[in-house]
Design a protein around this motif. Structure first.
Motif, mmCIF file in Angstrom:
data_model
loop_
_atom_site.group_PDB
_atom_site.id
_atom_site.type_symbol
_atom_site.label_atom_id
_atom_site.label_comp_id
_atom_site.label_asym_id
_atom_site.label_seq_id
_atom_site.Cartn_x
_atom_site.Cartn_y
_atom_site.Cartn_z
ATOM 1 N N MET A 40 0.840 -1.201 0.000
ATOM 2 C CA MET A 40 0.000 0.000 0.000
ATOM 3 C C MET A 40 0.875 1.250 0.000
ATOM 4 S SD MET A 40 -3.146 1.035 2.574
ATOM 5 C CE MET A 40 -4.384 -0.010 1.778
ATOM 6 N N ARG A 41 1.916 1.250 0.819
ATOM 7 C CA ARG A 41 2.798 2.422 0.899
ATOM 8 C C ARG A 41 3.493 2.674 -0.434
ATOM 9 N NH1 ARG A 41 5.214 6.397 0.831
ATOM 10 N NH2 ARG A 41 6.163 7.572 2.528
ATOM 11 N N LYS A 42 3.977 1.611 -1.056
ATOM 12 C CA LYS A 42 4.674 1.727 -2.335
ATOM 13 C C LYS A 42 3.737 2.283 -3.414
ATOM 14 C CE LYS A 42 7.421 -1.638 -3.343
ATOM 15 N NZ LYS A 42 7.935 -2.970 -3.806
ATOM 16 N N MET A 43 2.499 1.836 -3.438
ATOM 17 C CA MET A 43 1.561 2.289 -4.458
ATOM 18 C C MET A 43 1.133 3.739 -4.225
ATOM 19 S SD MET A 43 0.265 1.337 -7.291
ATOM 20 C CE MET A 43 0.406 -0.445 -7.288
ATOM 21 N N PHE A 44 1.008 4.138 -2.971
ATOM 22 C CA PHE A 44 0.655 5.527 -2.673
ATOM 23 C C PHE A 44 1.679 6.485 -3.289
ATOM 24 C CE2 PHE A 44 -2.444 4.852 0.961
ATOM 25 C CZ PHE A 44 -3.429 5.655 0.425
ATOM 26 N N ASP A 45 2.935 6.068 -3.332
ATOM 27 C CA ASP A 45 3.978 6.952 -3.840
ATOM 28 C C ASP A 45 3.924 7.149 -5.344
ATOM 29 O OD1 ASP A 45 5.104 7.741 -1.484
ATOM 30 O OD2 ASP A 45 6.671 6.209 -1.462
ATOM 31 N N THR A 46 2.985 6.490 -6.026
ATOM 32 C CA THR A 46 2.806 6.692 -7.470
ATOM 33 C C THR A 46 1.629 7.605 -7.766
ATOM 34 O OG1 THR A 46 1.281 4.806 -7.823
ATOM 35 C CG2 THR A 46 3.655 4.332 -7.819
ATOM 36 N N ILE A 47 0.932 8.062 -6.732
ATOM 37 C CA ILE A 47 -0.307 8.822 -6.923
ATOM 38 C C ILE A 47 -0.072 10.301 -6.649
ATOM 39 C CG2 ILE A 47 -2.687 9.103 -6.112
ATOM 40 C CD1 ILE A 47 -2.786 6.152 -5.595
ATOM 41 N N ASP A 48 -0.679 11.146 -7.474
ATOM 42 C CA ASP A 48 -0.480 12.590 -7.376
ATOM 43 C C ASP A 48 -1.351 13.181 -6.274
ATOM 44 O OD1 ASP A 48 0.288 15.185 -7.829
ATOM 45 O OD2 ASP A 48 -1.021 15.469 -9.573
ATOM 46 N N ILE A 49 -0.873 13.038 -5.055
ATOM 47 C CA ILE A 49 -1.533 13.622 -3.887
ATOM 48 C C ILE A 49 -0.463 14.169 -2.943
ATOM 49 C CG2 ILE A 49 -3.595 12.160 -3.909
ATOM 50 C CD1 ILE A 49 -2.236 10.449 -1.714
ATOM 51 N N SER A 50 -0.905 15.068 -2.093
ATOM 52 C CA SER A 50 -0.104 15.486 -0.953
ATOM 53 C C SER A 50 -0.869 15.000 0.269
ATOM 54 C CB SER A 50 0.056 17.011 -0.938
ATOM 55 O OG SER A 50 0.855 17.421 0.156
ATOM 56 N N GLY A 51 -0.634 13.734 0.610
ATOM 57 C CA GLY A 51 -1.458 13.062 1.618
ATOM 58 C C GLY A 51 -0.817 12.994 2.986
ATOM 59 N N THR A 52 -1.666 12.983 4.009
ATOM 60 C CA THR A 52 -1.220 12.797 5.383
ATOM 61 C C THR A 52 -2.044 11.687 6.012
ATOM 62 O OG1 THR A 52 -0.665 15.145 5.614
ATOM 63 C CG2 THR A 52 -0.895 13.872 7.644
ATOM 64 N N VAL A 53 -1.368 10.705 6.583
ATOM 65 C CA VAL A 53 -2.056 9.605 7.245
ATOM 66 C C VAL A 53 -2.595 10.085 8.588
ATOM 67 C CG1 VAL A 53 -1.834 7.284 8.210
ATOM 68 C CG2 VAL A 53 -0.579 7.891 6.132
ATOM 69 N N VAL A 54 -3.902 10.067 8.757
ATOM 70 C CA VAL A 54 -4.505 10.473 10.034
ATOM 71 C C VAL A 54 -4.979 9.259 10.831
ATOM 72 C CG1 VAL A 54 -5.165 12.745 9.160
ATOM 73 C CG2 VAL A 54 -6.790 10.852 8.997
ATOM 74 N N ILE A 55 -5.194 8.150 10.150
ATOM 75 C CA ILE A 55 -5.493 6.879 10.806
ATOM 76 C C ILE A 55 -4.666 5.823 10.080
ATOM 77 C CG2 ILE A 55 -7.240 5.079 11.152
ATOM 78 C CD1 ILE A 55 -9.273 7.299 11.564
ATOM 79 N N GLY A 56 -3.780 5.171 10.826
ATOM 80 C CA GLY A 56 -2.882 4.238 10.173
ATOM 81 C C GLY A 56 -2.463 3.097 11.077
ATOM 82 N N GLU A 57 -1.215 2.706 10.930
ATOM 83 C CA GLU A 57 -0.690 1.536 11.633
ATOM 84 C C GLU A 57 -0.227 1.845 13.052
ATOM 85 O OE1 GLU A 57 -0.274 -1.976 10.053
ATOM 86 O OE2 GLU A 57 -2.036 -0.798 9.549
ATOM 87 N N GLY A 58 -0.305 3.083 13.458
ATOM 88 C CA GLY A 58 0.117 3.463 14.803
ATOM 89 C C GLY A 58 0.942 4.737 14.760
ATOM 90 N N GLU A 59 1.547 5.081 15.899
ATOM 91 C CA GLU A 59 2.385 6.270 15.978
ATOM 92 C C GLU A 59 3.722 6.005 15.291
ATOM 93 O OE1 GLU A 59 1.154 8.955 17.111
ATOM 94 O OE2 GLU A 59 -0.619 8.224 18.146
ATOM 95 N N ILE A 60 4.505 7.056 15.107
ATOM 96 C CA ILE A 60 5.766 6.945 14.397
ATOM 97 C C ILE A 60 6.714 5.967 15.067
ATOM 98 C CG2 ILE A 60 6.775 8.937 15.588
ATOM 99 C CD1 ILE A 60 8.223 9.589 12.928
ATOM 100 N N ASP A 61 6.651 5.851 16.396
ATOM 101 C CA ASP A 61 7.542 4.935 17.097
ATOM 102 C C ASP A 61 6.995 3.513 17.152
ATOM 103 O OD1 ASP A 61 5.459 5.633 18.732
ATOM 104 O OD2 ASP A 61 6.650 5.785 20.575
#
Length: 322
Positions: A40-61
């Motif tokens: 999913m992450r790899k495919m997102f990088d092919t899409i023309d958006i400036s996206g921010t994950v607000v609900i995801g796999e957890g916090e950065i740590d």
């Protein structure tokens, strides 16, 4: 929300579903989840958006990718700014055990339009368009079932309640059976259970019970696109989770409606079946390098519901490489 962008969401969930499905029945839910996340992450990088994950796999740590606050997409100067909610593999246990009802799912909306839901339980209720406005999470289960029966013009014996198969829901099961209604227990992930209420050919007239709050936001986006109703109340289990609510600016006292969870009229939703379910077929691997998928894509602005069946020649797609 641009229609081409909405259709591109299917590519993201398809990639996650295919990679996650490679682990179906292999007993390793963490490996399955990681494979879906990576795809999913790899495919997102092919899409023309400036996206921010607000609900995801957890916090950065807690998560190396698709963590809350992560910036994804091509991020060109003119790329649309959007909030993203993801669950690359909703139903990890089902995949590990070779079970049903696993999906790869995401929702998007313009920046600032998705609630940043904390990772805790939420009490939920969801119904389709025909029952919108006749039930409430504040009402008793008995009153909601009676109102639902009238709104759908169904005998109580024909009403199907969907909820997670958990001991905490035993009290609900007793009431439902006493009322004469049916129960469809689901094992993992209640996003599909909420969506089911909007389709007459899928079993489920109402979703009730507690499940993850992040999944509640995903379900709310789908219900808003489909014209249904979703309500939720956060259920912090201790002081730490209460403090987390305060930090995130949400309240355990509030009934969160569809409009609270996803604001505006430009949201979109996509889900691809990983393993078979009533709404979507799971991934089928045909030969060594071909996979078949089925995806639902919803666009709130137009109310369009698309079911996309695709055949993927994996050897022609480097992003699907093992």
């Amino acid at each position: 929300m641009d229609r081409n962008l909405v259709l591109n969401l299917a590519r993201v969930t398809e990639a996650a579903a295919i990679q996650g499905a490679k682990w179906l029945g292999r007993g390793d839910k963490n490996a399955a989840d990681q494979a879906a996340v990576d795809a999913m992450r790899k495919m997102f990088d092919t899409i023309d958006i400036s996206g921010t994950v607000v609900i995801g796999e957890g916090e950065i740590d807690e998560a190396p990718m698709l963590y809350i606050g992560e910036e994804i997409g091509l991020r060109n100067a003119d790329s649309p700014e959007i909030d993203i909610a993801v669950d690359p593999l909703d139903g990890t246990n089902a995949v590990a055990k070779g079970g049903t009802d696993a999906i790869a799912v995401l929702a998007v909306a313009p920046k600032g339009c998705l609630l940043h839901a904390p990772d805790m339980y939420m009490e939920k209720i969801a119904v389709g368009p025909k029952a919108k406005g006749v039930v409430s999470i504040k009402n008793s289960l008995e009153d909601n079932l009676i109102a639902l029966s009238k709104a759908l013009n169904k005998d109580m014996s024909d009403i199907t309640v969907v909820m997670l198969d958990r001991p905490r829901h035993d009290k609900y099961a007793q009431i439902i059976r006493k009322m004469g209604a049916r129960i469809r227990f689901i094992q993992d992930g209640d996003v599909l259970g909420a969506i089911a209420t909007c389709f007459e050919d899928v079993s489920g007239d109402i979703l009730i019970g507690s499940g993850g709050a992040p999944e509640g936001v995903l379900a709310a986006v789908a219900l808003k696109c489909l014209g249904g109703q979703f309500e939720g109340i956060l259920l912090p289990k201790d002081e730490a989770e209460i403090e987390r609510c305060k930090k995130m600016g949400v309240s355990p006292e509030k009934v969160y409606t569809t409009e609270d969870l996803v604001r505006g009229d430009e949201a979109a939703f996509a889900a691809t079946g990983v393993s078979h379910c009533e709404l979507l077929d799971g991934v089928h691997f045909v030969g060594e390098n071909i996979a078949k998928t089925e995806t639902i894509v919803l666009r709130q602005e137009t109310g369009t519901v698309r079911f996309i069946k695709a055949i993927h020649h994996l050897d022609k797609k480097p992003e699907y490489a093992k």
